[in-house]
Design a protein around this motif. Structure first.
Motif, PDB file in Angstrom:
ATOM      1  N   GLY A  18      -1.832   4.069 -16.850  1.00  0.00           N
ATOM      2  CA  GLY A  18      -1.997   2.970 -16.268  1.00  0.00           C
ATOM      3  C   GLY A  18      -3.477   2.458 -16.216  1.00  0.00           C
ATOM      4  N   VAL A  30       1.995  -3.647 -14.050  1.00  0.00           N
ATOM      5  CA  VAL A  30       2.093  -2.117 -14.172  1.00  0.00           C
ATOM      6  C   VAL A  30       2.653  -1.697 -13.008  1.00  0.00           C
ATOM      7  CG1 VAL A  30       1.226  -0.061 -14.848  1.00  0.00           C
ATOM      8  CG2 VAL A  30       0.189  -1.810 -16.099  1.00  0.00           C
ATOM      9  N   ILE A  49      -1.690   1.424 -11.130  1.00  0.00           N
ATOM     10  CA  ILE A  49      -0.789   0.334 -11.075  1.00  0.00           C
ATOM     11  C   ILE A  49      -0.858  -0.626 -10.154  1.00  0.00           C
ATOM     12  CG2 ILE A  49       0.841   2.415 -11.529  1.00  0.00           C
ATOM     13  CD1 ILE A  49       1.597   2.556  -8.464  1.00  0.00           C
TER      14      ILE A  49
END
Length: 288
Positions: A18, A30, A49
């Motif tokens: 990520g 994400v 994320i």
């Protein structure tokens, strides 16, 4: 076009992926999920994320790319569970350390008309520690990212030749990786020598030191760089390497047996010219 990535498994590799995507310029969403909520919280805190999925199946359906970043057995389990709920608009890929079983499952469950595509992958990168808190956006920079296929009949749909498959390979390269394609069986044979054997050697050596001299008060003072480097891998988590041992048993066993024979040869020639020859062979490999 990949606008939404779902990372299933936000430990070291998943969270690092990520971060690496963001560093490479990915501007889409994400989303992450992990059975261990501490991992998703750490990944969110590090901005690996953007949000945490409440339902992994709904998150997978709402994403174009699903990245399975768990140990191998969990990857195989998620492949079975996700296949019925995904369709041809999805690409599933993984970061698994062994590839034969994953590639076979991909050909059985995916890569057919109306089904999601599955592109087996393995970045040759990692650390001896685990967890999202250890994630690093530069972890994959300069690494080789392997994609695998099978020597059997090719699947109806080649995941690397789909638009989303080509785009994912471009993102991997944007993360700083060199990509290569290997047969899954050949992959497992090679990594048994260059990755799995060093790990099990380090584990055996570190466990031996703990058993034989672990309580020696002088150990830390006497042990120098060689000790630190050789035992660094010895702290790797069993949770990941258990699956490697189970899914690549034959190749790993063959490599360990060959090492046992080589060590016996060294032991028997500590006072003969053949010891020099072993050092010369080792130096040739290192220079090459």
């Amino acid at each position: 076009m990949i606008e939404r990535v779902f990372i299933l498994g936000t430990g070291l590799l998943g969270a690092s992926a990520g971060l690496a995507l963001r560093a490479a310029g990915f501007n889409g969403s994400v989303i992450g999920w992990d059975k261990d909520q501490r991992q998703t919280q750490d990944a969110l805190r590090l901005k690996a994320i953007q949000s945490i999925a409440l339902d992994p199946f709904e998150a997978a359906q709402a994403s174009q790319l699903i990245l399975l970043a768990t140990p191998v057995f969990a990857i195989l389990d998620w492949m079975e569970q996700l296949a019925p709920v995904l369709n041809a608009s999805h690409l599933v890929t993984d970061l698994g350390s062994t590839k034969a079983q994953i590639t076979a499952a991909a050909n059985r469950l995916y890569n057919q008309p109306g089904q999601a595509a599955f592109l087996p992958g393995h970045p040759m990168a990692g650390k001896e520690v685990s967890g999202a808190a250890e994630a690093d956006g530069a972890l994959f920079r300069g690494a080789v990212w392997i994609f695998t296929g099978d020597t059997g009949p090719p699947p109806t749909i080649s995941p690397s030749e789909t638009d989303i498959g080509r785009e994912w390979r471009q993102w991997v390269q944007a993360m700083g990786c060199r990509t290569i394609d290997l047969d899954a069986g050949r992959h497992d044979e090679l990594v048994a020598w260059v990755s799995h054997l060093p790990q099990f050697l380090a584990t055996a050596l570190t466990a031996l030191l703990e058993t034989e001299v672990g309580d020696a008060p002088e150990l830390k003072a006497v042990g120098g760089r060689a000790l630190r480097e050789m035992t660094r891998l010895g702290s790797s988590p069993y949770s990941m390497w258990r699956d490697v041992a189970y899914t690549n048993t034959e190749a790993v066993s063959k490599a360990i047996q060959a090492l046992e024979q080589r060590l016996t040869h060294l032991r028997e020639n500590l006072r003969t010219p053949e010891l020099r020859e072993e050092f010369e062979i080792a130096n040739r490999f290192r220079k090459g």
